[in-house]
Design an enzyme around this catalytic site. Structure first.
Site, PDB file in Angstrom:
ATOM      1  N   SER A 207       0.820  -1.200   0.000  1.00  0.00           N
ATOM      2  CA  SER A 207       0.000   0.000   0.000  1.00  0.00           C
ATOM      3  C   SER A 207       0.860   1.259   0.000  1.00  0.00           C
ATOM      4  O   SER A 207       1.614   1.478  -0.942  1.00  0.00           O
ATOM      5  CB  SER A 207      -0.985  -0.036   1.168  1.00  0.00           C
ATOM      6  OG  SER A 207      -2.109   0.764   0.875  1.00  0.00           O
ATOM      7  N   ASP A 313      -9.683  -5.213  -4.631  1.00  0.00           N
ATOM      8  CA  ASP A 313      -9.196  -4.191  -3.706  1.00  0.00           C
ATOM      9  C   ASP A 313     -10.026  -2.928  -3.895  1.00  0.00           C
ATOM     10  O   ASP A 313      -9.988  -2.293  -4.949  1.00  0.00           O
ATOM     11  CB  ASP A 313      -7.719  -3.906  -3.985  1.00  0.00           C
ATOM     12  CG  ASP A 313      -7.056  -3.072  -2.897  1.00  0.00           C
ATOM     13  OD1 ASP A 313      -7.772  -2.354  -2.169  1.00  0.00           O
ATOM     14  OD2 ASP A 313      -5.814  -3.129  -2.785  1.00  0.00           O
ATOM     15  N   HIS A 344      -7.676  -5.794  -0.132  1.00  0.00           N
ATOM     16  CA  HIS A 344      -6.412  -5.132   0.208  1.00  0.00           C
ATOM     17  C   HIS A 344      -5.633  -6.026   1.174  1.00  0.00           C
ATOM     18  O   HIS A 344      -5.549  -5.763   2.372  1.00  0.00           O
ATOM     19  CB  HIS A 344      -6.744  -3.779   0.841  1.00  0.00           C
ATOM     20  CG  HIS A 344      -5.636  -2.790   0.821  1.00  0.00           C
ATOM     21  ND1 HIS A 344      -5.117  -2.265  -0.340  1.00  0.00           N
ATOM     22  CD2 HIS A 344      -4.951  -2.189   1.838  1.00  0.00           C
ATOM     23  CE1 HIS A 344      -4.176  -1.386  -0.048  1.00  0.00           C
ATOM     24  NE2 HIS A 344      -4.046  -1.337   1.268  1.00  0.00           N
TER      25      HIS A 344
END
Length: 660
Positions: A207, A313, A344
């Protein structure tokens, strides 16, 4: 900018014959043998855990970034925590580095168990989050955890993917390669030198951490040999907006507040205000967003890229994959990709053993130069069903062609057809911000006022989508503002990972498995996970959104004239999905996608001109494959029954990579 299919023939990696001089071949072979005694009778193919993790050097340095983001009159220093094997330096040998630069080491934690850095009385790291140091340090790598500027023990301010964020990590790569200064303390004058490393660096992270890897690679910094971005952002505009439509009700200033240290919070008001001023809620592209667009600088990337992303995601959405992947391909960057069914989620938590093994071989190849064959393996691994993976030699695969599918009106309003022939007539729907993609798909066979749906005939053969789609609509609104959503749906029963629940496709178990060596303060043992699945009647394949006010420009939007027709193209996220025989492909066009985009200031009714509305879909085999897969079965309208799917996506988090 919409992705176009780029097909690149896989070529062998050649860099590993150039970073060692011919004169050093014999010495390098000897060093490699020392690193991996088991390979003494031939070229090494795998680094082995021959070094003591218990006795590893644990130290901290502060690298000078050359910036003064907090305007305190001195250049900012970022904290760099290092864990490295003691023996190579004692033997006069230098080692490569694996780096994770993150804003989360003290505020939010890393990994499924939200681990934080911990320190001893001397300020040296005791627990380094995640398994990287436990596993790779005994194998002859150093692991470096960098606190981004404005977080944890670093100076400066958080600027959300901007110059300060990227320089936080780039300066460390420069220091590892002898081009930047570092100090043994945050404010002192005693210099620290990276004499123990050969400067060859690989960046990894999920991320925001992976985003920093993308951004640093886009600077072209020397010494960065590979990056492994997991669920990472490629352009920050697309994290907050999509063609003018806001994905969240807040901007980057709120994210900065979530991660910055108390010291930064006291000093960084001016930087916060720049984030507010530079990211207006109009959704216009401003210089702030241009600075944070790494795709435009893809030509600078010299590092190889191993990209991992969840196709469901809804935090860092799949719109970040297609354009970045395509830009890397255009510039000849060596690439590898994993696409999972999860949301995610880190691959350590959805494919653990294969992930550790593959990452190990990737770093051995990219950083140690081992000829282990990973460069000859298929480019893509794709999760077709929960825990069932397939490979593709290239991605998208050869033979993928953009195919234009056209919606047409059906026997009842809002329930139309989808095929190769040009459509006729119109369809009308009214934006209802209380509804979203799961509501629309569940009622695909019913004439409902909140969406327009179009379906193919039942397929007589499998049909594979691979890449990014576009949906071009011509719509006439009744009000001065309007948001649009377009969704591709696989209609038919399946068992999928349940990405809409808290685990986003995984369940965390109580048993632990260990991945590397441990100390009393840093365990290599982590909770096991299992696939969290759901039995569904339909699967959302891909989605995209836009503000109709951006019809004339991706850069800026404006008010609409009620009663006037506007044409706009929505960019849907990349995917790789097989619609099996017996299922149908559906296209849904609607207004606000609840909890995935913010609603407009009005609730417009929109009329679609079907003769000027189409979907451009990447199909393996192209239009011929579509024609074959839809031949032989008469069109029958879907039943007006409520279909089961995953629950409506919960309000997605505003922090990329924080707690799920």
């Amino acid at each position: 900018m919409p992705i176009r299919m780029t097909f690149t023939t896989r070529r062998p990696l050649v860099r590993f014959t150039t970073w060692r001089s011919l004169a050093a071949v014999a010495v390098a072979a000897l060093m490699a043998a020392l690193l991996t005694p088991a390979a003494a009778h031939g070229a090494p193919r795998e680094s082995r855990p021959v070094y003591s993790y218990e006795k590893a050097v644990r130290e901290a340095v502060w690298v000078d970034t050359g910036l003064d983001g907090d305007s305190d009159g001195r250049t900012d220093r970022v904290a760099v925590d290092i864990v490295r094997p003691r023996e190579p330096a004692q033997q006069g040998r230098k080692i490569p580095v694996i780096m994770d630069a993150s804003p989360y080491y003290s505020c939010c934690g890393r990994g499924n168990e939200s681990q934080l850095k911990t320190y001893d009385a001397d300020g040296d790291v005791v627990q380094m989050p995640l398994f990287y140091d436990n596993y790779f340090v005994p194998r002859g790598y150093a692991f470096v955890g960098v606190d981004l500027a404005g977080t944890n023990r670093s100076d400066g301010c958080v600027d959300i993917g901007g110059r300060s964020d990227i320089q936080s990590a780039k300066a460390v790569v420069d220091w590892l390669n002898g081009r930047a200064k570092a100090y043994t303390t945050r404010t002192g004058t005693t210099r620290a030198e990276a004499t123990w490393t050969n400067g060859r660096t690989g960046m990894v992270g999920k991320s925001w951490d992976g985003t920093i890897a993308n951004g640093v690679a886009a600077t072209g910094v020397e010494g960065l040999k590979t990056i492994v971005p997991i669920s990472a952002i490629s352009t920050w505009y697309d994290y907050y907006f999509t063609k003018g439509a806001p994905l969240y009700d807040s901007g980057p200033d709120a994210l900065s507040n979530a991660v910055e240290s108390a010291d930064a919070r006291a000093k960084c008001g001016a930087v916060q205000q720049k984030l507010v001023d530079g990211a207006p809620r109009t959704g216009d592209r401003t210089p702030l967003w241009t600075e944070r667009d790494y795709i435009k600088d893809a030509a600078n990337v010299k590092a190889s890229v191993f990209l991992i992303h969840g196709m469901q995601d809804l935090n860092v959405r799949m719109q970040h994959v297609g354009p970045w992947w395509d830009a890397l391909a255009k510039n000849g960057v060596e690439r590898k990709i994993w696409l999972s069914q999860t949301g995610h989620v880190d691959p350590f938590d959805f494919r653990r053993a294969d992930w550790v093994d593959t990452l190990h071989r990737w770093f051995d190849h990219e950083l140690l130069g081992y000829d282990n064959g990973i460069d000859d393996e298929p480019m893509a691994d794709i999760e077709r069903h929960p825990d069932q993976w397939v490979t593709s030699d290239t991605w998208p695969p050869s033979g993928t062609r953009t195919t234009t599918l056209r919606p047409d009106s059906g026997a009842q309003p809002g329930v139309g057809t989808l095929g190769l022939s040009k459509g006729h007539g119109t369809e009308t729907f009214t934006d209802d911000p209380q509804l979203g993609e799961t509501d629309w798909a569940a009622q695909i066979g019913a004439s409902t006022p909140g969406k327009a749906g179009f379906v193919t005939r039942p397929l007589t053969g499998d049909l594979r989508l691979s890449g990014s789609s576009e949906v071009t609509v011509t719509a006439t609104p009744t009000t001065s503002t309007a948001h649009l959503s377009a969704v591709l749906v696989d209609l038919g029963p399946a068992t999928i990972r349940d990405y809409a629940v808290r685990g986003e496709g995984i369940t965390t178990l109580t048993d632990r498995t260990c991945w590397g060596a441990s100390t009393s303060g840093d365990s290599s043992c982590f909770k096991e996970t299992a696939a969290k699945t759901a039995d569904v009647d339909y699967t959302i394949v891909s989605r995209g959104w836009a503000d109709l006010g951006n019809h004339a420009s991706d850069e800026t939007g404006g008010p609409l004239t009620p009663g006037k027709a506007y044409r706009i193209t929505l960019d849907l996220g990349a995917t790789d999905h097989v619609i099996p025989a017996g299922h149908r492909l559906a296209l849904i066009v609607a207004g606000t996608d609840k909890d995935l985009i913010e609603p407009p200031s009005t609730k417009p009714t929109l009329t679609l001109d079907l003769s000027r509305t189409s979907a451009q879909v990447p199909l393996v085999g192209g239009a011929k494959a579509f024609a074959r897969a839809t031949a032989g079965a008469p069109f029958v309208a879907p039943e007006a029954t409520t279909l089961d799917g995953v629950q409506a996506p919960r309000t997605v988090q505003r922090i990329p990579g924080g707690h799920r």
